[in-house]
Design an enzyme around this catalytic site. Structure first.
Site, PDB file in Angstrom:
ATOM      1  N   HIS A 110      17.122  -5.088 -16.350  1.00  0.00           N
ATOM      2  CA  HIS A 110      16.431  -6.370 -16.463  1.00  0.00           C
ATOM      3  C   HIS A 110      15.285  -6.379 -15.453  1.00  0.00           C
ATOM      4  CE1 HIS A 110      19.001  -6.905 -12.962  1.00  0.00           C
ATOM      5  NE2 HIS A 110      18.097  -7.783 -12.538  1.00  0.00           N
ATOM      6  N   HIS A 158       9.738  -5.337 -11.308  1.00  0.00           N
ATOM      7  CA  HIS A 158      10.225  -3.979 -11.547  1.00  0.00           C
ATOM      8  C   HIS A 158      11.585  -4.031 -12.234  1.00  0.00           C
ATOM      9  CE1 HIS A 158      12.265  -5.186  -7.834  1.00  0.00           C
ATOM     10  NE2 HIS A 158      13.225  -4.339  -8.194  1.00  0.00           N
TER      11      HIS A 158
END
Length: 199
Positions: A50, A133
């Site tokens: 995620h 990220h």
């Protein structure tokens, strides 16, 4: 402000470990998992991949409806993320995948979410500037030396409130789950018996 609460705090009420994230669909998840091939370290299970927008930590369980309301108010524009580079956080030893060009709309979404959380009294953990990220592996020595062969195209249209469960799973929180865990009130009094008509 509703601060993070340690799980072992004496006499603490029920808490849940929560964060806001961009949650990939199955196609994007499979493509992100493929980026882990050259990564050395303890790889993130594909089901947990995620992009974190805001980490809340332990919050009171009864605050979940307010957090879902914030999620529903977020204006999430259609975003197409191009995950096209690797990176490395040395101190936590995390190898990650990210973007060489971060869309301004993604930064604006993060900023809006943090403002909403702070206005509602929640404390979102931040570690300097927002660095979007996807964590690929922990306990990594370095990022892969090469860039991904092809960028992962990830279409995003919503943010998700996610719970980190004690067994290690990450599960998006939905309203029906909150309703199902809400304690039922006391049983209603039985109806009064009907009286015979007056003579």
């Amino acid at each position: 402000m509703i601060a993070n609460e340690p799980e072992d705090r004496p006499n603490a009420g029920a808490t849940r470990k929560l964060f806001f994230a961009l949650w990939p669909d199955e196609a994007a998840r499979a493509a992100l998992a493929a980026l882990q091939a050259p990564v050395a370290g303890r790889r993130t299970p594909p089901a947990k991949l995620h992009l974190t927008l805001a980490f809340l930590g332990q919050v009171p369980a009864d605050a979940v409806p307010a957090l879902l309301a914030i999620r529903d108010r977020l204006a999430v524009p259609p975003l197409r993320l191009a995950i096209d580079c690797y990176g490395y956080f040395a101190r936590p030893r995390i190898a990650w995948a990210g973007m060489t060009q971060v869309p301004a709309a993604l930064v604006a979404l993060h900023d809006e979410l943090v403002r909403e959380l702070e206005a509602a009294g929640f404390s979102a953990a931040t570690h300097g500037a927002f660095k979007p990220h996807v964590t690929l592996a922990r306990e990594a020595k370095q990022a892969p030396p090469e860039v991904p062969a092809a960028p992962v195209e990830w279409a995003v249209d919503r943010a998700v409130l996610v719970e980190s469960l004690p067994d290690g799973r990450y599960v998006p929180v939905e309203r029906q789950q909150v309703s199902a865990t809400t304690p039922a009130g006391p049983p209603a009094d039985p109806p009064a018996p009907l009286l015979p008509p007056a003579s």
